[in-house]
Design a protein around this motif. Structure first.
Motif, PDB file in Angstrom:
ATOM      1  N   GLY A   1       0.784  -1.229   0.000  1.00  0.00           N
ATOM      2  CA  GLY A   1       0.000   0.000   0.000  1.00  0.00           C
ATOM      3  C   GLY A   1       0.813   1.274   0.000  1.00  0.00           C
ATOM      4  N   VAL A   2       2.140   1.135   0.022  1.00  0.00           N
ATOM      5  CA  VAL A   2       3.045   2.287   0.053  1.00  0.00           C
ATOM      6  C   VAL A   2       3.812   2.319  -1.272  1.00  0.00           C
ATOM      7  CG1 VAL A   2       5.066   3.274   1.194  1.00  0.00           C
ATOM      8  CG2 VAL A   2       3.252   2.237   2.550  1.00  0.00           C
ATOM      9  N   PRO A   3       4.039   3.510  -1.849  1.00  0.00           N
ATOM     10  CA  PRO A   3       4.784   3.572  -3.106  1.00  0.00           C
ATOM     11  C   PRO A   3       6.114   2.833  -3.020  1.00  0.00           C
ATOM     12  CG  PRO A   3       3.871   5.720  -2.562  1.00  0.00           C
ATOM     13  CD  PRO A   3       3.625   4.838  -1.372  1.00  0.00           C
ATOM     14  N   ALA A   4       6.331   1.916  -3.947  1.00  0.00           N
ATOM     15  CA  ALA A   4       7.520   1.075  -3.886  1.00  0.00           C
ATOM     16  C   ALA A   4       8.780   1.798  -4.335  1.00  0.00           C
ATOM     17  CB  ALA A   4       7.312  -0.166  -4.752  1.00  0.00           C
TER      18      ALA A   4
ATOM     19  N   ARG B   1       3.982  -0.885  10.752  1.00  0.00           N
ATOM     20  CA  ARG B   1       2.868  -0.972  11.696  1.00  0.00           C
ATOM     21  C   ARG B   1       1.578  -0.458  11.065  1.00  0.00           C
ATOM     22  NH1 ARG B   1       5.363   0.930  17.571  1.00  0.00           N
ATOM     23  NH2 ARG B   1       7.322  -0.207  17.365  1.00  0.00           N
ATOM     24  N   SER B   2       0.479  -0.903  11.619  1.00  0.00           N
ATOM     25  CA  SER B   2      -0.819  -0.477  11.106  1.00  0.00           C
ATOM     26  C   SER B   2      -1.055   0.993  11.395  1.00  0.00           C
ATOM     27  CB  SER B   2      -1.933  -1.308  11.756  1.00  0.00           C
ATOM     28  OG  SER B   2      -2.043  -0.993  13.133  1.00  0.00           O
ATOM     29  N   SER B   3      -1.987   1.572  10.678  1.00  0.00           N
ATOM     30  CA  SER B   3      -2.339   2.967  10.906  1.00  0.00           C
ATOM     31  C   SER B   3      -2.797   3.183  12.343  1.00  0.00           C
ATOM     32  CB  SER B   3      -3.428   3.398   9.924  1.00  0.00           C
ATOM     33  OG  SER B   3      -3.815   4.736  10.152  1.00  0.00           O
ATOM     34  N   LYS B   4      -3.548   2.236  12.887  1.00  0.00           N
ATOM     35  CA  LYS B   4      -4.024   2.344  14.268  1.00  0.00           C
ATOM     36  C   LYS B   4      -2.859   2.387  15.248  1.00  0.00           C
ATOM     37  CE  LYS B   4      -7.083   0.016  17.603  1.00  0.00           C
ATOM     38  NZ  LYS B   4      -6.085  -0.290  18.644  1.00  0.00           N
TER      39      LYS B   4
END
Length: 328
Positions: free
Chosen positions: A59-62, A270-273
């Motif tokens: 989900g993050v630009p590679a 880590r997760s956004s939470k």
């Protein structure tokens, strides 16, 4: 779709694979914020990602590096009430901060203290959140205890010195560069230890005979046996980096005798939470100390984003003290 300029990694390799390009991004969702990025801190992880050794999480630009940023809020989602356009903010992301605009969760942002420039603020999030999380939240460092900080002249190390002082603890710091240690002492480091031929344990124990209650380790395998030698009874070793290798033998008898523990930690994936919870804890416990000047980012140099290749060369050569910051 929105557009932004960005530093992109053409392919794995040296600094020469970094180039200026363009990315597209979506408008912020209900809980998100669009930030006009003014500056981004450079981290060791960016150099590893450039070399192909530390891929971005899903989900993050590679191909866009950058784990932290500071800038101005451009727009907010309809559920965001804490931020408004024009607010000065800083924060961490899983990657992709070396772009002129980014979208992030509003709960993962922090206000930039009034006395800090946006370039200075860009040196705060990754170093201070990493050190605070590892040393205080995971390591449980408290007043009267001792923390051992490896690579003490790094961004995380210089943040760790100051956080230790802020909680009333003493600090021991190691470095392979003798000329960096006096500057660390000037930041409040209690005991400075030069690493010679990869050894530090005897000098650490000479400074703190009972050992270190918390060890913040960015080196990994190469330092493991000596870390176990210097860890205090019921001490906590927090491993956040593996610059010295990924495999080592562990003297379990010594670990058991000391009732010590080893924790592995990574912030990026880590997760956004989880990131939001860490951010809130830092705001509650430490942001006021940045506002008062008790804590301060240590910036080696602010460079133009166009000079990103030179910045990576400096990081690779271990020349820096504190943080390198790149600005648009």
């Amino acid at each position: 779709m929105l557009k932004a300029k960005a530093i992109r990694i053409r392919e794995p390799g040296g600094p020469e694979v970094l180039e200026l390009g363009e990315v597209e991004l979506s408008a912020p969702g209900p809980s998100q914020v669009l930030v006009e990025v003014a500056a981004a801190g450079l981290n060791r992880a960016d150099c590893l990602q450039r070399r192909g050794f530390y891929p971005a999480p899903p989900g993050v630009p590679a191909d866009v590096p950058g784990l932290e940023f500071a800038g101005l809020v451009e727009s907010v989602g309809n559920e965001v009430s804490d931020w408004k356009p024009g607010d000065r903010v800083m924060g961490i992301v899983g990657g992709g901060s070396m772009t002129t605009r980014l979208v992030t969760e509003g709960a993962e942002l922090m206000s930039v203290p009034a006395q800090l420039s946006l370039e200075e603020a860009a040196a705060v999030p990754e170093a201070f959140l990493t050190a605070y999380d590892a040393v205080v939240l995971q390591g449980g460092l408290r007043a009267g205890q001792t923390v051992l900080l490896h690579a003490v002249a790094s961004g995380v190390g210089t943040a760790g010195i100051q956080i230790a002082t802020a909680v009333g603890a003493s600090s021991v710091g190691t470095s392979r560069s003798a000329h960096k240690l006096p500057r660390c002492t000037g930041l409040g480091l209690t005991h400075a230890v030069l690493v010679e031929d990869g050894r530090f344990a005897d000098n650490v124990l000479a400074a703190v005979p009972n050992g270190a209650d918390v060890i913040l380790d960015t080196i990994g395998a190469a330092y493991l046996s000596q870390n176990i030698k210097v860890i205090a009874k019921q001490g906590r070793l927090i491993v956040i980096g593996l610059m010295g290798g990924v495999k080592a033998e562990l003297a379990l008898g010594a670990l058991l005798a000391k009732r010590a523990s080893i924790h592995g930690s990574v912030l990026r994936s880590r997760s956004s939470k989880e990131k939001a919870e860490l951010t809130k804890s830092f705001i509650d416990q430490m942001l006021g100390k940045l506002e008062s000047g008790e804590l301060k980012p240590i910036v080696d140099e602010v460079m133009e984003m166009a000079d990103v290749r030179s910045a990576h060369e400096r990081m690779d050569s271990n020349e820096t003290f504190g943080k390198l910051v790149l600005r648009w």
